[in-house]
Structure formats: C-alpha cells, structure tokens
Design a protein around this motif. Sequence first.
Motif, PDB file in Angstrom:
ATOM      1  N   VAL A   1     -61.426 -31.052   8.123  1.00  0.00           N
ATOM      2  CA  VAL A   1     -61.010 -30.071   9.297  1.00  0.00           C
ATOM      3  C   VAL A   1     -59.747 -29.791   8.793  1.00  0.00           C
ATOM      4  O   VAL A   1     -59.188 -30.465   7.708  1.00  0.00           O
ATOM      5  CB  VAL A   1     -60.174 -31.799   9.944  1.00  0.00           C
ATOM      6  CG1 VAL A   1     -59.357 -32.813   8.825  1.00  0.00           C
ATOM      7  CG2 VAL A   1     -59.110 -31.412  10.847  1.00  0.00           C
ATOM      8  N   VAL A   2     -59.424 -28.855   9.115  1.00  0.00           N
ATOM      9  CA  VAL A   2     -58.313 -27.747   8.638  1.00  0.00           C
ATOM     10  C   VAL A   2     -57.335 -28.248   9.190  1.00  0.00           C
ATOM     11  O   VAL A   2     -56.299 -27.801  10.802  1.00  0.00           O
ATOM     12  CB  VAL A   2     -58.953 -26.306   8.124  1.00  0.00           C
ATOM     13  CG1 VAL A   2     -57.373 -25.123   7.837  1.00  0.00           C
ATOM     14  CG2 VAL A   2     -60.223 -26.218   7.970  1.00  0.00           C
ATOM     15  N   TYR A   3     -56.290 -28.416   8.545  1.00  0.00           N
ATOM     16  CA  TYR A   3     -54.477 -28.178   9.158  1.00  0.00           C
ATOM     17  C   TYR A   3     -54.225 -26.795   8.431  1.00  0.00           C
ATOM     18  O   TYR A   3     -53.778 -26.322   7.484  1.00  0.00           O
ATOM     19  CB  TYR A   3     -54.012 -28.988   8.518  1.00  0.00           C
ATOM     20  CG  TYR A   3     -54.046 -30.631   9.777  1.00  0.00           C
ATOM     21  CD1 TYR A   3     -52.650 -31.188  10.841  1.00  0.00           C
ATOM     22  CD2 TYR A   3     -55.155 -31.010   9.397  1.00  0.00           C
ATOM     23  CE1 TYR A   3     -53.077 -31.768  11.640  1.00  0.00           C
ATOM     24  CE2 TYR A   3     -55.526 -31.999  10.722  1.00  0.00           C
ATOM     25  CZ  TYR A   3     -54.857 -32.271  11.691  1.00  0.00           C
ATOM     26  OH  TYR A   3     -55.177 -33.414  12.335  1.00  0.00           O
ATOM     27  N   CYS A   4     -52.998 -26.549   9.224  1.00  0.00           N
ATOM     28  CA  CYS A   4     -52.151 -25.661   9.172  1.00  0.00           C
ATOM     29  C   CYS A   4     -50.948 -26.410   8.366  1.00  0.00           C
ATOM     30  O   CYS A   4     -50.384 -27.265   8.633  1.00  0.00           O
ATOM     31  CB  CYS A   4     -51.373 -24.683  10.361  1.00  0.00           C
ATOM     32  SG  CYS A   4     -50.701 -24.624  11.424  1.00  0.00           S
ATOM     33  N   ALA A   5     -50.171 -26.025   7.320  1.00  0.00           N
ATOM     34  CA  ALA A   5     -48.600 -26.929   6.772  1.00  0.00           C
ATOM     35  C   ALA A   5     -47.786 -26.245   6.221  1.00  0.00           C
ATOM     36  O   ALA A   5     -47.699 -24.471   6.469  1.00  0.00           O
ATOM     37  CB  ALA A   5     -49.403 -27.354   5.776  1.00  0.00           C
ATOM     38  N   GLY A   6     -46.126 -26.661   5.568  1.00  0.00           N
ATOM     39  CA  GLY A   6     -45.643 -25.723   5.384  1.00  0.00           C
ATOM     40  C   GLY A   6     -45.689 -26.670   4.025  1.00  0.00           C
ATOM     41  O   GLY A   6     -45.387 -27.312   4.090  1.00  0.00           O
TER      42      GLY A   6
ATOM     43  N   LEU B   1     -44.702 -21.446  -4.554  1.00  0.00           N
ATOM     44  CA  LEU B   1     -45.611 -22.193  -3.883  1.00  0.00           C
ATOM     45  C   LEU B   1     -45.053 -22.364  -2.536  1.00  0.00           C
ATOM     46  O   LEU B   1     -45.881 -22.709  -1.831  1.00  0.00           O
ATOM     47  CB  LEU B   1     -46.250 -24.082  -4.438  1.00  0.00           C
ATOM     48  CG  LEU B   1     -46.930 -23.763  -6.125  1.00  0.00           C
ATOM     49  CD1 LEU B   1     -46.797 -25.061  -6.539  1.00  0.00           C
ATOM     50  CD2 LEU B   1     -47.933 -22.971  -5.628  1.00  0.00           C
ATOM     51  N   ALA B   2     -43.570 -22.389  -2.322  1.00  0.00           N
ATOM     52  CA  ALA B   2     -43.016 -22.806  -1.174  1.00  0.00           C
ATOM     53  C   ALA B   2     -43.340 -21.715  -0.259  1.00  0.00           C
ATOM     54  O   ALA B   2     -43.456 -20.508  -0.554  1.00  0.00           O
ATOM     55  CB  ALA B   2     -41.361 -22.841  -1.000  1.00  0.00           C
ATOM     56  N   GLY B   3     -43.898 -22.153   1.649  1.00  0.00           N
ATOM     57  CA  GLY B   3     -44.266 -21.681   2.584  1.00  0.00           C
ATOM     58  C   GLY B   3     -45.657 -21.802   3.107  1.00  0.00           C
ATOM     59  O   GLY B   3     -45.421 -23.034   2.792  1.00  0.00           O
ATOM     60  N   PRO B   4     -46.238 -21.201   3.994  1.00  0.00           N
ATOM     61  CA  PRO B   4     -47.349 -21.831   4.802  1.00  0.00           C
ATOM     62  C   PRO B   4     -48.929 -21.954   3.857  1.00  0.00           C
ATOM     63  O   PRO B   4     -48.466 -21.254   2.542  1.00  0.00           O
ATOM     64  CB  PRO B   4     -48.072 -20.701   5.052  1.00  0.00           C
ATOM     65  CG  PRO B   4     -47.566 -19.124   4.603  1.00  0.00           C
ATOM     66  CD  PRO B   4     -45.512 -19.367   3.826  1.00  0.00           C
ATOM     67  N   ALA B   5     -49.324 -23.031   4.670  1.00  0.00           N
ATOM     68  CA  ALA B   5     -50.557 -23.054   3.604  1.00  0.00           C
ATOM     69  C   ALA B   5     -51.254 -23.810   4.585  1.00  0.00           C
ATOM     70  O   ALA B   5     -51.145 -23.788   5.286  1.00  0.00           O
ATOM     71  CB  ALA B   5     -49.940 -23.949   2.535  1.00  0.00           C
TER      72      ALA B   5
ATOM     73  N   GLU C   1     -51.058 -16.250   8.910  1.00  0.00           N
ATOM     74  CA  GLU C   1     -51.816 -15.936   9.464  1.00  0.00           C
ATOM     75  C   GLU C   1     -52.992 -17.332   9.278  1.00  0.00           C
ATOM     76  O   GLU C   1     -52.999 -17.442   8.081  1.00  0.00           O
ATOM     77  CB  GLU C   1     -52.428 -14.634   9.156  1.00  0.00           C
ATOM     78  CG  GLU C   1     -53.583 -14.553  10.011  1.00  0.00           C
ATOM     79  CD  GLU C   1     -54.502 -12.687   9.387  1.00  0.00           C
ATOM     80  OE1 GLU C   1     -55.581 -12.460   9.330  1.00  0.00           O
ATOM     81  OE2 GLU C   1     -54.177 -12.752   8.128  1.00  0.00           O
ATOM     82  N   ILE C   2     -54.221 -17.351  10.707  1.00  0.00           N
ATOM     83  CA  ILE C   2     -54.868 -18.550   9.949  1.00  0.00           C
ATOM     84  C   ILE C   2     -56.272 -17.489   9.801  1.00  0.00           C
ATOM     85  O   ILE C   2     -57.012 -16.880  10.843  1.00  0.00           O
ATOM     86  CB  ILE C   2     -55.234 -19.592  11.333  1.00  0.00           C
ATOM     87  CG1 ILE C   2     -53.427 -19.950  11.220  1.00  0.00           C
ATOM     88  CG2 ILE C   2     -55.956 -20.436  11.383  1.00  0.00           C
ATOM     89  CD1 ILE C   2     -52.942 -21.029  10.316  1.00  0.00           C
ATOM     90  N   THR C   3     -56.479 -18.132   8.810  1.00  0.00           N
ATOM     91  CA  THR C   3     -58.140 -16.658   8.301  1.00  0.00           C
ATOM     92  C   THR C   3     -58.994 -17.820   6.985  1.00  0.00           C
ATOM     93  O   THR C   3     -57.784 -17.856   7.060  1.00  0.00           O
ATOM     94  CB  THR C   3     -57.648 -15.241   7.640  1.00  0.00           C
ATOM     95  OG1 THR C   3     -58.852 -14.753   7.591  1.00  0.00           O
ATOM     96  CG2 THR C   3     -56.811 -15.078   6.778  1.00  0.00           C
TER      97      THR C   3
ATOM     98  N   VAL D   1     -60.949 -23.226  12.362  1.00  0.00           N
ATOM     99  CA  VAL D   1     -61.002 -21.641  11.742  1.00  0.00           C
ATOM    100  C   VAL D   1     -62.583 -21.963  10.898  1.00  0.00           C
ATOM    101  O   VAL D   1     -63.001 -22.889  11.057  1.00  0.00           O
ATOM    102  CB  VAL D   1     -59.999 -21.529  10.349  1.00  0.00           C
ATOM    103  CG1 VAL D   1     -60.509 -23.294   9.713  1.00  0.00           C
ATOM    104  CG2 VAL D   1     -60.427 -20.394   9.773  1.00  0.00           C
ATOM    105  N   ASP D   2     -63.399 -21.221  10.876  1.00  0.00           N
ATOM    106  CA  ASP D   2     -64.868 -20.826  10.263  1.00  0.00           C
ATOM    107  C   ASP D   2     -64.413 -21.445   8.954  1.00  0.00           C
ATOM    108  O   ASP D   2     -64.421 -20.927   8.155  1.00  0.00           O
ATOM    109  CB  ASP D   2     -65.000 -19.672  10.539  1.00  0.00           C
ATOM    110  CG  ASP D   2     -66.963 -19.392   9.479  1.00  0.00           C
ATOM    111  OD1 ASP D   2     -67.206 -20.781   9.601  1.00  0.00           O
ATOM    112  OD2 ASP D   2     -66.832 -18.207   9.757  1.00  0.00           O
TER     113      ASP D   2
END
Length: 271
Positions: A36-41, A58-62, A96-98, A208-209
């Motif tokens: 399972v994929v999560y967006c993170a900060g 490393l700080a920022g979106p992940a 962006e979620i890609t 996400v694919d």
Amino acid sequence: MRIREVIGRVIGGALSPLVLGGSFLRAARLFHPDGVVYCAGVKALAVEGEVGALAQRLAGPALVRLSGGMWRWRGGKGERRPDVLGISMRFRASEEITPLVSPGDQDLLFVSARRFALLPVALFTTNRRDFLANDYYAQLPFDVAGFGRAEFRLIPMRAATVGQNRRERLECAAAAGLALLRLEVRRRGLRKRWMAVADVVLYEAVDVDQKALHFSPFHAGRGIVPRGLLQATRRPTYAAGYLGRLLARTRGRGAARGARRAGGAGGARGQ
C-alpha cells in the motif's frame, strides 16, 4: 568503481535472469509483491552539523510503500505465514503523486531485519499484523554527502490502533495522525550511536500504479549513495525485476486484446 562493487555487479548480473523470470511469472515484484502506498511529509529534526544538513536535504514530500516480503496479500491471508515487512521511501522535490522518478529524488529501502544475515530469523520475529510494530533497517552501507559511510533505520511510533489487519491498522493510525516513522542515521560501526534525522508522517493512502513504481537505492538524488558488494548486486537485479513486471503487463494487455477480438468475432458470426 571499487573492485568489490565490480564483483557485486557480476553476481547481480548472474542472478538477474532468475529475478526477471520470477517477476514475469508472478506479474509483480519477486519480493514485496503487494503493498500500500501513502503520501507523506518529512519533517527535519536535526538542525545543526552534518546530520542537520542531511535532514534539510531530505525534508519535504515523500512517497512511502509498505509491503509484506514474500506473500501476496489475498485479503490478509499472507499475515498468517512467517514473513518480513518492508518500507520503501522516496524523498521527492514535488508533491505530485506519480510512479515516475524525477531528478533529485532519493530512495531508501528498509526491511524488518537488523542485518541481511538475520533475515531467516526475522521471518519469525517480525510482527506481521502491524506495520507500526517493527523497527526497519536499510541494512547495507551508504556514502552520504557531507557525512561519510553510514547506516539508516526507521523507528515507528508504537501507536495503539484497531483493525482487522495491518492495512486497516495503518489506515486508522494515519487518520489519527499517529502513523509516524522516525528516520535515524549512524556512522558505520556497531558501537556508533543512532542520531535522529527526521520524522516521516504518513498522511493517507494514494492510488498509484505500483507496477510502474520502481524503487531503487540507486535513485540517489539527495547524495545517499549505496556502497559495497551486496549493494552492487542490487543494481542489475532491481532493473531485471522491473523489466519482468513490464513484460508481464505487456503480456496481460496482449491477452486482453486477443480476448476482445475473439469475442467480437464470435458476436459477428452469431449475427
């Protein structure tokens, strides 16, 4: 390139046909097939010195993928078998979620075993029912810009959550703001101390694919570069696994087109 890394690539090249074939037949990753994929900060904790510089990079979106190691999900049945769990993390410059990797992205891959040699033991000591109940280790060494040779680990917040399986527990923890993983680094060596780098907060699951989502420790856009013999074996094998998934997808699409054509021809004959 060091001689040990040359040897590692040769070994990886010899293993690559097996990985390609396994990924093709499984139509998924040979290991960690379902996740399972999560967006993170990523929120920097260190602010000074070498660790602070790393934390700021490393700080920022992940984007974070959490998975079982050996078994397909199949409604949670894989939780009943001995297994390890894995976390793949991509530090990104964009929200962006890609599935596509961008210049400057950094991947780090972790598993619920302290050392590579301890993987057989970890099959039985890992808590397979809860992603947030295990510590995760990158296991192998990296050269970190401005820091030197280093190791990484993730320490989750032990959140008390409810759910029928590990995915539901993780979703519950994320909804409550408790799905937190602390990234730590230490210099290479058993007696070196772990230092907090950043907190990784999982926000929500994203669609996400995953077959196109290719994690590799050699995506090293933030200056964390894999080193050593075992690391070097990963470059050809990871590429082979990705190719096997793409070939399986192409086969599946071809079979689907063939079925549609056969169905159309059958309908035309029926008319």
